[in-house]
Design an enzyme around this catalytic site. Structure first.
Site, short mmCIF file in Angstrom:
data_model
loop_
_atom_site.label_atom_id
_atom_site.label_comp_id
_atom_site.label_asym_id
_atom_site.label_seq_id
_atom_site.Cartn_x
_atom_site.Cartn_y
_atom_site.Cartn_z
N HIS A 92 7.16 -33.42 -27.61
CA HIS A 92 6.77 -32.36 -27.35
C HIS A 92 6.81 -31.35 -29.07
O HIS A 92 5.95 -30.52 -29.05
CB HIS A 92 8.08 -30.79 -26.72
CG HIS A 92 7.50 -31.36 -24.81
ND1 HIS A 92 8.08 -29.85 -24.14
CD2 HIS A 92 7.35 -32.96 -24.56
CE1 HIS A 92 7.84 -31.16 -23.13
NE2 HIS A 92 7.02 -32.55 -23.47
N HIS A 285 7.88 -42.50 -18.69
CA HIS A 285 8.45 -41.82 -17.96
C HIS A 285 9.24 -43.24 -17.36
O HIS A 285 9.93 -43.05 -16.64
CB HIS A 285 7.80 -41.33 -17.19
CG HIS A 285 6.80 -40.28 -17.17
ND1 HIS A 285 6.17 -39.74 -16.44
CD2 HIS A 285 7.51 -39.36 -18.08
CE1 HIS A 285 5.78 -38.08 -16.45
NE2 HIS A 285 6.07 -38.13 -17.99
#
Length: 756
Positions: A92, A285
């Site tokens: 992020h 993920h």
């Protein structure tokens, strides 16, 4: 007598109604004066690169590895390992980068400041940074927050069994929020109405169950939208406060096919192609989980709105313990694999191994679970070893299966895990290093040896450089070649002004002005440019052929030197003799080293310094000028003197006379300022708009000059007029030339990181 003041004291300095409140459309020059020594506690002489080079990287990494598995009671680690949280922190930080203007990214540690530290997509990353504060505290000035955040993400991957592509340091911290980045116009978190305009809202799909056969979706536009959504440039996120896409689907509608469109758009604007996008999602993920233990109304204000006692933390959660198994972050409660702290290919195995149906998280968010109770008990609980769960997926995960292009790549990675590992390693490195600029800025022993096309490679200089006598000889040949001052200066400007201080791309080094796509940009006047380059290449060939000992001059150096010669001649025409500083050492890149698509993002939609605008935009021409100046790292005085000088040097695109307020173009005078400030003329908009203007003699009514909004703002805007008055004064000519040469030299050398 009471000592209490009789006069109320309700406001401190800096409060009250501001100029921006009164005049919201006022040109914002503050973005040109960020990150000065006034806000930097490190001091003017601090050399971060030098400090970083003295750092024991392996010792830092060992300390980070220790942090990974030392779960803290105040914020317990999921599955006993902070690695997934740290991957998200680094992702992020870097993932705010966008190709359109090069802004965002991990390069300055902006995740510490508003608005990023309080974005809804960054919930709980405040805790991640506090967890690594002991490491930052230990090494202090030797490693920046910007570097530490990225390094922590790398170490997290390595500690969970993944082999990364490498790590490079060199990201110096800044000490205040960046004010130049446009994150959107919405005034509510997670709003998206402004960036998509009045486009049709997404509609809820019918049955809530996704059919298993991807071919049923291959030719389907969307089950929820009738057309493409047009995301505002340069934004690369679908909603205010998100990094990329809404994981529930566009506008919260759980349609994987429509989600794929948003993914492709947003990841593409971060310079990722389809394969890199799939690799990042499938690789990322493989680890960790999302958090949605309860309703979002249990979560308190973000860090910037929280009380002082929170000490910069935010999102205090009153659901249960507020942490561990009661954590609320995105509102989604998804764990993808049975080994969330170990690298594996299980994410793709589960994605294709189950058929999925729509369900909701405990917080009420749309997510997906295997149909008919399949997979029950496969997934461990993050905090309670007595609990087991079924795997789950986000709508954005299922996009990798039901978008035809993503599905093809995903199946290849499913069947070839080693390809996923390599692609993820490379894409992760690109994600976290995309805004660092050329290899000359990369520091540290883990810098990869392989040169990558997206790094805009430039060959090393492998020959002797020209000396002062050679420079004088070359300048004489250039000035005798028949090329005008305007042609020389405009060509050098075209090469150097592509530089972006945001992601350190562009500039004159590499000589890419002669290559596609730059040679064909309208702003560079291709026909004129081709003629100038042909002449300069002839001078280069003649000079190089006459040398012994391997001495050469590159075309990149010669273009800049030609511009310098033009400036010197223009100053001489005005009666001043100056020598423009010149530092040889640029090299020439090849077309094969130049990614045409990637470089297309450097094409200016406007260049006020050349009075050029590609089209008509909602943003004013003068605002686009300031935007360009900020990317060139200019201050308001530098922008002012530079534009005034370039105007009289007559480098406007198409030889436009707008703003050329002089009777002697090609002569470096302060005529632009003197004539702009002349009260003997009156300015009026030309018929049909407010973009061009005429200056008419107050006595005769004759048109004396014409100008654009970019020109007139230097007399209209109070701050710019004040600066213009300095350069328009009777005694200012010498200062004007000196200051122009200084800022010209600065722009010519913006990409010369080897000179630092």
């Amino acid at each position: 007598m009471s000592t209490e003041s009789k006069c109320p004291f309700n406001h401190a300095a800096g409060g009250g109604t501001t100029n921006r409140d009164w005049w919201p459309k006022q040109l914002n020059l503050k973005i040109l004066h960020q990150h000065s020594t006034l806000s930097d506690p490190m001091g003017e002489n601090f050399d971060y690169a030098k400090e970083f080079k003295s750092l024991d990287i392996e010792a830092v990494k060992q300390d980070l590895r220790n942090v990974m598995t030392q779960s803290q009671d105040w914020w317990p680690a999921d599955f006993g390992h902070y690695g997934p949280l740290f991957i998200r922190m680094a992702w992020h930080s870097a993932g705010t980068y966008r190709t359109g203007d090069g802004r965002g990214g991990a390069g300055a540690g902006q995740q510490r400041f508003a608005p990023l530290n309080s974005w809804p997509d960054n919930v709980s990353l405040d805790k991640a940074r506090r967890l690594i504060w002991p490491v930052k505290q230990k090494y202090g000035r030797k490693i920046s927050w910007a570097d530490l955040i990225v390094l922590t993400g790398n170490v997290a991957l390595e500690s969970m069994g993944f082999k990364t592509f490498g790590f490079s340091g060199g990201r110096a911290d800044v000490w205040e929020p960046e004010e130049d980045v446009y994150w959107g116009s919405e005034t509510t978190w997670l709003g998206g109405e402004e960036r998509y305009g009045a486009q049709k809202k997404m509609q809820q799909p019918g049955d809530g169950t996704l059919v298993a056969e991807p071919e049923n979706h291959a030719n389907e536009e969307s089950r929820t939208a009738s057309g493409e959504r047009n995301l505002e440039n340069p934004l690369a996120a679908v909603q205010m406060g998100l990094i990329y896409v809404n994981p529930e689907g566009p506008e919260g509608v759980p349609d994987p096919v429509a989600s794929a469109r948003d993914i492709r758009e947003t990841f593409g604007r971060m310079a990722m192609n389809d394969e890199e996008t799939v690799a990042l999602i499938a690789g990322g993920h493989a680890f960790g989980k999302t958090h949605g233990a309860g309703p979002a109304d249990n979560v308190g204000p973000e860090p910037e709105a929280a009380g002082l006692e929170e000490q910069g933390l935010g999102w205090r959660n009153k659901f249960g313990s507020g942490k561990g198994g009661d954590t609320i972050t995105s509102g989604l409660e998804v764990t993808w694999t049975s080994t969330p702290t170990k690298w594996s290919n299980e994410y793709l195995e589960n994605l294709f191994g189950f058929e999925w149906e729509l369900t909701k998280s405990p917080a009420g968010a749309h997510q997906w679970t295997p149909k008919n109770g399949a997979g029950a008990g496969k997934i461990p609980d993050a905090h309670d070893p007595s609990k087991r769960h079924a795997p789950s997926m986000l709508t954005s995960d299922l996009a990798l299966r039901f978008d035809p292009a993503y599905e093809q790549i995903s199946r290849r990675f499913l069947n070839n895990p080693e390809q996923l590992a390599d692609a993820f390693a490379r894409a992760w490195f690109k994600l976290t290093h995309r805004d660092m600029g050329p290899l000359a800025r990369y520091l540290g022993p883990e810098t990869p040896a392989e040169e990558l096309l997206w790094q805009d490679p430039i060959p090393s200089v492998d020959h002797a450089l020209v000396d002062d006598q050679d420079v004088a000889t070359l300048k004489a040949k250039i000035l005798a070649s028949g090329l005008s001052v305007s042609q020389l200066v405009s060509t050098a400007w075209a090469a150097a002004s592509t530089f972006r201080g945001s992601d350190k791309r562009g500039g004159a080094n590499g000589g890419r002005l002669r290559l596609a796509p730059q040679k064909d940009w309208a702003v560079n006047q291709p026909e004129q440019l081709a003629g100038v380059l042909k002449t300069l290449e002839g001078i280069q060939s003649e000079f190089n052929a006459a040398q012994s000992g391997g001495k050469k001059v590159s075309i990149a150096d010669l273009i800049v030197l030609a511009g310098n010669a033009g400036v010197e001649q223009a100053a001489k025409n005005a009666g001043q003799h100056v020598t423009v500083p010149f530092a040889p050492g640029r090299a020439d890149a090849s077309q094969e080293q130049t990614d045409v698509e990637s470089f297309s993002f450097l094409e200016p939609i406007a260049d006020g310094f050349r009075n050029y605008q590609k089209g008509h935009y909602k943003v004013s021409a003068e605002s686009l000028l300031v935007d360009k100046a900020q990317l060139l790292t200019l201050t308001a005085p530098e922008m002012t003197v530079l534009l005034g000088g370039l105007r009289v040097l007559n480098i406007n695109v198409g030889q436009s006379k707008h703003g050329v307020f002089t009777d002697q173009p090609g002569t470096l005078t302060n005529d632009f300022f003197k004539n702009l400030l002349d009260m003997g003329v009156e300015w009026k908009a030309t018929a049909g708009g407010t973009d061009t203007f005429e200056a008419r003699d107050r006595k005769t009514g004759a048109v004396k000059w014409t100008g654009t909004r970019v020109d007139l703002v230097f007399g209209s805007h109070a701050q710019l007029r004040a600066i213009s008055e300095v350069y328009g004064s009777s005694d200012a000519h010498e200062k004007f030339v000196k200051d122009f040469v200084a800022v010209w030299t600065k722009v010519m050398n913006l990409d010369r990181f080897d000179l630092a």
